[in-house]
Design a protein around this motif. Structure first.
Motif, PDB file in Angstrom:
ATOM      1  N   ALA A  64      48.398  52.778  50.266  1.00 45.48           N
ATOM      2  CA  ALA A  64      49.164  53.328  49.143  1.00 45.48           C
ATOM      3  C   ALA A  64      49.021  52.478  47.884  1.00 45.48           C
ATOM      4  O   ALA A  64      48.912  53.007  46.780  1.00 45.48           O
ATOM      5  CB  ALA A  64      50.638  53.439  49.531  1.00 45.48           C
ATOM      6  N   LEU A  65      49.032  51.162  48.032  1.00 46.71           N
ATOM      7  CA  LEU A  65      49.059  50.273  46.865  1.00 46.71           C
ATOM      8  C   LEU A  65      47.771  49.485  46.651  1.00 46.71           C
ATOM      9  O   LEU A  65      47.697  48.704  45.708  1.00 46.71           O
ATOM     10  CB  LEU A  65      50.212  49.273  47.025  1.00 46.71           C
ATOM     11  CG  LEU A  65      51.609  49.851  47.133  1.00 46.71           C
ATOM     12  CD1 LEU A  65      52.606  48.758  47.457  1.00 46.71           C
ATOM     13  CD2 LEU A  65      51.978  50.549  45.854  1.00 46.71           C
ATOM     14  N   GLY A  66      46.790  49.684  47.508  1.00 48.76           N
ATOM     15  CA  GLY A  66      45.582  48.866  47.457  1.00 48.76           C
ATOM     16  C   GLY A  66      44.858  48.902  46.123  1.00 48.76           C
ATOM     17  O   GLY A  66      44.449  47.870  45.592  1.00 48.76           O
ATOM     18  N   SER A  67      44.705  50.080  45.547  1.00 50.86           N
ATOM     19  CA  SER A  67      43.964  50.185  44.290  1.00 50.86           C
ATOM     20  C   SER A  67      44.726  49.509  43.151  1.00 50.86           C
ATOM     21  O   SER A  67      44.126  48.840  42.300  1.00 50.86           O
ATOM     22  CB  SER A  67      43.691  51.643  43.952  1.00 50.86           C
ATOM     23  OG  SER A  67      44.906  52.341  43.791  1.00 50.86           O
ATOM     24  N   PHE A  68      46.049  49.657  43.133  1.00 55.11           N
ATOM     25  CA  PHE A  68      46.865  48.996  42.108  1.00 55.11           C
ATOM     26  C   PHE A  68      46.782  47.478  42.247  1.00 55.11           C
ATOM     27  O   PHE A  68      46.600  46.760  41.266  1.00 55.11           O
ATOM     28  CB  PHE A  68      48.320  49.452  42.214  1.00 55.11           C
ATOM     29  CG  PHE A  68      49.274  48.596  41.444  1.00 55.11           C
ATOM     30  CD1 PHE A  68      49.325  48.650  40.069  1.00 55.11           C
ATOM     31  CD2 PHE A  68      50.121  47.708  42.105  1.00 55.11           C
ATOM     32  CE1 PHE A  68      50.200  47.852  39.357  1.00 55.11           C
ATOM     33  CE2 PHE A  68      50.990  46.912  41.400  1.00 55.11           C
ATOM     34  CZ  PHE A  68      51.034  46.981  40.025  1.00 55.11           C
ATOM     35  N   LEU A  69      46.916  46.976  43.472  1.00 51.88           N
ATOM     36  CA  LEU A  69      46.887  45.534  43.695  1.00 51.88           C
ATOM     37  C   LEU A  69      45.519  44.945  43.373  1.00 51.88           C
ATOM     38  O   LEU A  69      45.421  43.875  42.776  1.00 51.88           O
ATOM     39  CB  LEU A  69      47.279  45.218  45.139  1.00 51.88           C
ATOM     40  CG  LEU A  69      48.684  45.651  45.553  1.00 51.88           C
ATOM     41  CD1 LEU A  69      48.920  45.358  47.022  1.00 51.88           C
ATOM     42  CD2 LEU A  69      49.734  44.982  44.694  1.00 51.88           C
ATOM     43  N   LEU A  70      44.466  45.654  43.752  1.00 58.40           N
ATOM     44  CA  LEU A  70      43.118  45.179  43.456  1.00 58.40           C
ATOM     45  C   LEU A  70      42.850  45.180  41.955  1.00 58.40           C
ATOM     46  O   LEU A  70      42.257  44.235  41.425  1.00 58.40           O
ATOM     47  CB  LEU A  70      42.086  46.028  44.189  1.00 58.40           C
ATOM     48  CG  LEU A  70      40.645  45.553  44.089  1.00 58.40           C
ATOM     49  CD1 LEU A  70      40.496  44.159  44.672  1.00 58.40           C
ATOM     50  CD2 LEU A  70      39.724  46.514  44.798  1.00 58.40           C
ATOM     51  N   ALA A  71      43.304  46.205  41.251  1.00 55.88           N
ATOM     52  CA  ALA A  71      43.130  46.260  39.799  1.00 55.88           C
ATOM     53  C   ALA A  71      43.880  45.122  39.124  1.00 55.88           C
ATOM     54  O   ALA A  71      43.358  44.505  38.188  1.00 55.88           O
ATOM     55  CB  ALA A  71      43.606  47.601  39.266  1.00 55.88           C
ATOM     56  N   TYR A  72      45.078  44.827  39.607  1.00 59.89           N
ATOM     57  CA  TYR A  72      45.864  43.720  39.044  1.00 59.89           C
ATOM     58  C   TYR A  72      45.145  42.387  39.259  1.00 59.89           C
ATOM     59  O   TYR A  72      45.063  41.556  38.351  1.00 59.89           O
ATOM     60  CB  TYR A  72      47.247  43.700  39.694  1.00 59.89           C
ATOM     61  CG  TYR A  72      48.240  42.799  39.011  1.00 59.89           C
ATOM     62  CD1 TYR A  72      48.871  43.193  37.845  1.00 59.89           C
ATOM     63  CD2 TYR A  72      48.543  41.558  39.533  1.00 59.89           C
ATOM     64  CE1 TYR A  72      49.779  42.383  37.210  1.00 59.89           C
ATOM     65  CE2 TYR A  72      49.449  40.726  38.909  1.00 59.89           C
ATOM     66  CZ  TYR A  72      50.071  41.137  37.748  1.00 59.89           C
ATOM     67  OH  TYR A  72      50.960  40.306  37.121  1.00 59.89           O
ATOM     68  N   LEU A  73      44.591  42.201  40.448  1.00 60.48           N
ATOM     69  CA  LEU A  73      43.872  40.970  40.756  1.00 60.48           C
ATOM     70  C   LEU A  73      42.590  40.846  39.941  1.00 60.48           C
ATOM     71  O   LEU A  73      42.263  39.762  39.439  1.00 60.48           O
ATOM     72  CB  LEU A  73      43.563  40.936  42.252  1.00 60.48           C
ATOM     73  CG  LEU A  73      43.091  39.637  42.852  1.00 60.48           C
ATOM     74  CD1 LEU A  73      44.112  38.526  42.621  1.00 60.48           C
ATOM     75  CD2 LEU A  73      42.841  39.805  44.329  1.00 60.48           C
ATOM     76  N   VAL A  74      41.878  41.950  39.759  1.00 53.17           N
ATOM     77  CA  VAL A  74      40.647  41.930  38.959  1.00 53.17           C
ATOM     78  C   VAL A  74      40.961  41.642  37.496  1.00 53.17           C
ATOM     79  O   VAL A  74      40.251  40.873  36.834  1.00 53.17           O
ATOM     80  CB  VAL A  74      39.874  43.251  39.129  1.00 53.17           C
ATOM     81  CG1 VAL A  74      38.789  43.403  38.085  1.00 53.17           C
ATOM     82  CG2 VAL A  74      39.285  43.331  40.524  1.00 53.17           C
ATOM     83  N   ASP A  75      42.035  42.228  36.962  1.00 56.52           N
ATOM     84  CA  ASP A  75      42.431  41.966  35.574  1.00 56.52           C
ATOM     85  C   ASP A  75      42.769  40.494  35.370  1.00 56.52           C
ATOM     86  O   ASP A  75      42.370  39.892  34.374  1.00 56.52           O
ATOM     87  CB  ASP A  75      43.633  42.821  35.183  1.00 56.52           C
ATOM     88  CG  ASP A  75      43.280  44.286  35.027  1.00 56.52           C
ATOM     89  OD1 ASP A  75      42.067  44.590  34.900  1.00 56.52           O
ATOM     90  OD2 ASP A  75      44.202  45.118  35.054  1.00 56.52           O
TER      91      ASP A  75
END
Length: 89
Positions: A64-75
């Motif tokens: 559910a949250l993987g894409s949001f968490l990965l985007a936050y980490l990449v940013d």
């Protein structure tokens, strides 16, 4: 690098770790408490049930949250790499 700058970068890193790990840990905590209450009420003390429920909750949270968490980490990582010249000199 001044001590203030080092502490600021450390604080930012800890905030990112909290934002990335927090929702996952919170989901596992809630499921663990609910399963613990159910097991205490039914007197069914099987550790495998709690483990499987927590694993399923963690997997569902990651989906559910993987894409949001990965985007936050990449940013954060991109911003950190862009700040390297400022950190060195």
């Amino acid at each position: 690098m001044s001590p203030e700058l080092a502490l600021t970068e450390l604080r930012r890193g800890l905030e990112v770790a909290l934002w990335v790990g927090g929702p996952l840990l919170l989901a596992v905590l809630v499921v663990g408490v609910v399963v613990g209450i159910i097991q205490a009420a039914t007197q069914l003390n099987e550790p495998t049930i709690a483990f499987i429920a927590k694993a399923v909750a963690l997997t569902a949270s990651l989906f559910a949250l993987g894409s949001f968490l990965l985007a936050y980490l990449v940013d954060y990582t991109t911003a950190l790499f862009q700040r390297i010249p400022h950190l060195i000199g």
